[in-house]
Design a protein around this motif. Structure first.
Motif, mmCIF file in Angstrom:
data_model
loop_
_atom_site.group_PDB
_atom_site.id
_atom_site.type_symbol
_atom_site.label_atom_id
_atom_site.label_comp_id
_atom_site.label_asym_id
_atom_site.label_seq_id
_atom_site.Cartn_x
_atom_site.Cartn_y
_atom_site.Cartn_z
ATOM 1 N N ALA A 1 0.831 -1.201 0.000
ATOM 2 C CA ALA A 1 0.000 0.000 0.000
ATOM 3 C C ALA A 1 0.871 1.258 0.000
ATOM 4 O O ALA A 1 0.940 2.001 0.985
ATOM 5 C CB ALA A 1 -0.921 -0.007 1.215
ATOM 6 N N VAL A 2 1.570 1.484 -1.102
ATOM 7 C CA VAL A 2 2.332 2.727 -1.260
ATOM 8 C C VAL A 2 1.896 3.375 -2.563
ATOM 9 O O VAL A 2 1.435 2.705 -3.495
ATOM 10 C CB VAL A 2 3.864 2.469 -1.283
ATOM 11 N N ALA A 3 2.056 4.677 -2.650
ATOM 12 C CA ALA A 3 1.692 5.403 -3.858
ATOM 13 C C ALA A 3 2.644 5.035 -4.986
ATOM 14 O O ALA A 3 3.872 5.034 -4.787
ATOM 15 C CB ALA A 3 1.733 6.903 -3.609
ATOM 16 N N PRO A 4 2.139 4.709 -6.181
ATOM 17 C CA PRO A 4 3.025 4.372 -7.308
ATOM 18 C C PRO A 4 3.986 5.488 -7.675
ATOM 19 O O PRO A 4 5.025 5.236 -8.274
ATOM 20 C CB PRO A 4 2.053 4.084 -8.449
ATOM 21 N N THR A 5 3.630 6.715 -7.313
ATOM 22 C CA THR A 5 4.487 7.855 -7.655
ATOM 23 C C THR A 5 5.576 8.118 -6.617
ATOM 24 O O THR A 5 6.390 9.017 -6.789
ATOM 25 C CB THR A 5 3.626 9.124 -7.800
ATOM 26 N N ARG A 6 5.586 7.335 -5.569
ATOM 27 C CA ARG A 6 6.563 7.563 -4.491
ATOM 28 C C ARG A 6 7.958 7.099 -4.931
ATOM 29 O O ARG A 6 8.103 6.017 -5.509
ATOM 30 C CB ARG A 6 6.132 6.800 -3.247
ATOM 31 N N PRO A 7 9.010 7.865 -4.650
ATOM 32 C CA PRO A 7 10.371 7.424 -5.005
ATOM 33 C C PRO A 7 10.750 6.163 -4.231
ATOM 34 O O PRO A 7 10.451 6.036 -3.037
ATOM 35 C CB PRO A 7 11.254 8.611 -4.588
ATOM 36 N N VAL A 8 11.433 5.259 -4.893
ATOM 37 C CA VAL A 8 11.817 3.991 -4.263
ATOM 38 C C VAL A 8 12.767 4.215 -3.094
ATOM 39 O O VAL A 8 12.740 3.451 -2.115
ATOM 40 C CB VAL A 8 12.444 3.052 -5.325
ATOM 41 N N ASP A 9 13.605 5.251 -3.155
ATOM 42 C CA ASP A 9 14.558 5.446 -2.057
ATOM 43 C C ASP A 9 13.897 5.878 -0.751
ATOM 44 O O ASP A 9 14.558 5.968 0.281
ATOM 45 C CB ASP A 9 15.673 6.428 -2.443
ATOM 46 N N GLU A 10 12.589 6.101 -0.767
ATOM 47 C CA GLU A 10 11.868 6.409 0.472
ATOM 48 C C GLU A 10 11.259 5.160 1.107
ATOM 49 O O GLU A 10 10.670 5.236 2.185
ATOM 50 C CB GLU A 10 10.750 7.425 0.197
ATOM 51 N N LEU A 11 11.400 4.009 0.465
ATOM 52 C CA LEU A 11 10.772 2.785 0.950
ATOM 53 C C LEU A 11 11.698 2.025 1.888
ATOM 54 O O LEU A 11 12.914 2.158 1.845
ATOM 55 C CB LEU A 11 10.403 1.871 -0.224
ATOM 56 N N SER A 12 11.088 1.171 2.732
ATOM 57 C CA SER A 12 11.863 0.277 3.581
ATOM 58 C C SER A 12 12.404 -0.875 2.739
ATOM 59 O O SER A 12 12.000 -1.069 1.584
ATOM 60 C CB SER A 12 10.986 -0.285 4.698
ATOM 61 N N VAL A 13 13.308 -1.648 3.324
ATOM 62 C CA VAL A 13 13.873 -2.799 2.613
ATOM 63 C C VAL A 13 12.769 -3.779 2.225
ATOM 64 O O VAL A 13 12.737 -4.303 1.105
ATOM 65 C CB VAL A 13 14.935 -3.500 3.482
ATOM 66 N N GLY A 14 11.844 -4.036 3.161
ATOM 67 C CA GLY A 14 10.749 -4.957 2.871
ATOM 68 C C GLY A 14 9.862 -4.468 1.743
ATOM 69 O O GLY A 14 9.416 -5.255 0.899
ATOM 70 N N GLU A 15 9.599 -3.169 1.712
ATOM 71 C CA GLU A 15 8.776 -2.603 0.640
ATOM 72 C C GLU A 15 9.492 -2.689 -0.701
ATOM 73 O O GLU A 15 8.871 -2.964 -1.742
ATOM 74 C CB GLU A 15 8.425 -1.151 0.987
ATOM 75 N N LYS A 16 10.820 -2.485 -0.701
ATOM 76 C CA LYS A 16 11.584 -2.627 -1.945
ATOM 77 C C LYS A 16 11.515 -4.061 -2.461
ATOM 78 O O LYS A 16 11.428 -4.297 -3.672
ATOM 79 C CB LYS A 16 13.040 -2.212 -1.713
#
Length: 499
Positions: free
Chosen positions: A132-147
């Motif tokens: 549940a993250v916005a598709p427009t969100r930069p990947v470098d703002e995600l946690s390891v699990g979200e990546k």
């Protein structure tokens, strides 16, 4: 009919035969573990399957047809997708851009990307993996699990029939791991086959249907996961019985080596701990708890306030904080970093150059390196640490993970430390090499070196530590002896409860 059949696969590189008539079969919709020591041929077999390497001989059939691909793009077009241990994501780009990177064709018109359509399509794949993250969100703002879940969504966007997952849980919390396993089960239920590569044996029994073992490039056995045991799989992997996965030796602790008081920065909240000579002191906790940050602060990699008292290599006392690793090394502190490839090794350099690098000044006279002395030092560590390499001139990037880790150990030991910080020393290392590393830890402790063991592997901490500090959100919330800690008590402290 199996989805994948690999029969009598052979592959040689200069000076080494890596695969020797290797067999591997995967059924449709199954989760199949591929197991073996580092250097057993797992990666080479998967690189042949995905078109990175060409096989020398053998037959491959995929979905009932003979398979001959000449690169990962061709493999992906057929539905064979690999998620590597190191993420293949572009951090500044958005989640949606990463999912369709290199595959934007359906969303272009007259050379222009139709961004609303691409974002909407990525949202569908994110929903499939429960992210549940916005598709427009930069990947470098995600946690390891979200990546990791973005990588799975990217694989699904390529209509994967066979998904290869290489150490997918190595950096995940327990919650993130269970979420990934749930997604894997759902994919399997929809008919997607998964090849699961992991050195964490307990995970195989939680998620896999079958397991195949390779050893020295050859096929050894395939077992239904419910009809085997960890002990049998370890024996099949190493070709011998491994009596004790955690061969902890008892060493009487000596004088105080390290006393850290009130270490504090943006990640640490007043951490205090101590290590004696001959002690193995563990630091555990969930992802983001501050484990690695303690080691980095002690070693001078991260700025912090607080104080250190250290009994140095020659018995001298140090008080204060190190401002640079070179200062720490000069006072008898060495560190095996969490990420050996980015922080512990120069991958393009040779085994010899990596082992010699930290102590070049000791063998230099008027700027000239004593080559004979350097060879003696390097050969000594290759023999003592049993580093498997064709020659010391071989690039270290060509070694297996376990042997790369031994090179990092050798670099650190050549600095003659009194305190050795080990951050995830067995991550991505097979069972046989793990036991060798544990035995090395025993030998170092017996020689009087104090060891700070930072690990996300609770059985490893419990099996190898004399004492364990548990962390939560930058604070120490528990302190146990190795004999008194239980998994329940550890997790209570790791989730913010008290002892």
């Amino acid at each position: 009919m199996p989805l994948l059949e690999m029969r009598s696969i052979n592959k040689s590189f200069p000076g080494a035969k890596v695969l020797k008539d290797a067999d591997f079969t995967v059924e449709k919709g199954e989760i199949h573990a591929l197991l073996g020591e580092n250097g057993a041929g797992k990666s080479t077999l998967m690189k042949i399957l995905t078109g990175i390497y060409r096989k020398d001989s053998g037959d491959i059939r995929f979905d009932g047809k003979a398979l001959a691909v000449h690169g990962p793009r061709e493999a992906e077009a057929l539905g064979i997708v690999m998620i590597h241990q190191e993420f293949n994501l572009v951090p500044p780009l958005s989640v949606a851009e990463n999912i369709f990177l290199g595959n934007e064709g359906p969303f272009t018109r007259w050379g222009t990307i139709l961004w609303p359509a691409l974002v909407e399509a990525s949202r569908r794949f994110l929903d499939q993996v429960g992210l549940a993250v916005a598709p427009t969100r930069p990947v470098d703002e995600l946690s390891v699990g979200e990546k990791q879940l973005v990588e799975v969504a990217k694989a699904l966007s390529k209509e994967a029939k066979l998904l290869i997952m290489d150490e997918p849980t190595a950096a995940l919390t327990e919650t993130e791991k269970e979420k990934l396993f749930s997604i894997m089960r759902a994919l399997s239920g929809r008919g997607v086959s998964i090849i699961f590569i992991s050195h964490r044996m307990e995970e195989l029994f939680a998620i896999c249907d079958r397991v195949t073992v390779l050893r020295d490039g050859a096929y050894i056995a395939t077992r239904p996961i419910q009809e085997t045991t960890i002990d049998e799989l370890v024996s099949l992997m190493v070709g011998r019985q491994v009596e004790d996965r955690f061969p902890k030796a008892v060493v009487a602790p000596g004088e105080m080596i390290l006393e850290a008081e009130g270490l504090q920065n943006d990640r640490l909240k007043g951490v205090s701990l101590h290590v004696r000579a001959g002690e193995v002191v563990g630091i555990g906790g969930l992802m983001g708890a501050g484990r690695t940050e303690v080691g980095r602060a002690v070693y001078g990699l991260d700025r912090a306030t607080g104080s250190l008292r250290l009994k140095g290599r020659n018995g001298e006392n140090f008080s204060g904080l190190f401002h640079h690793p070179a200062e720490a090394i000069a006072h008898g502190v060495a560190m095996v970093p969490e990420d050996r490839k980015d922080e512990g090794l120069v991958l393009l350099a040779s085994v010899k150059e990596n082992l010699a690098l930290p102590t070049l000044d000791r063998r230099a006279r008027l700027g000239v390196i004593d080559q004979a002395e350097e060879r003696r030092m390097v050969d000594g560590y290759v023999k003592t640490l049993q580093i498997k390499t064709a020659t010391t001139e071989q690039p270290v990037r060509n070694l297996s993970g376990g042997n790369q880790q031994k090179v990092v150990f050798g670099k650190c030991l050549e600095t003659k430390p009194r305190l050795l910080i080990l951050d995830e020393p067995t991550r991505g290392v097979d069972v046989g090499a793990k036991v060798e590393i544990y035995q090395l830890i025993n030998e170092l402790a017996a020689s009087g070196i104090g060891i700070l063991l930072i690990s996300s592997d609770l059985p490893e901490l419990m099996g190898m530590s004399d004492r364990i500090y548990v962390m939560y959100e930058g604070r120490i919330t528990g302190h146990f002896t190795g004999q008194s800690v239980t998994e329940e008590a550890f997790m209570r402290c790791a989730t913010g409860g008290g002892q």
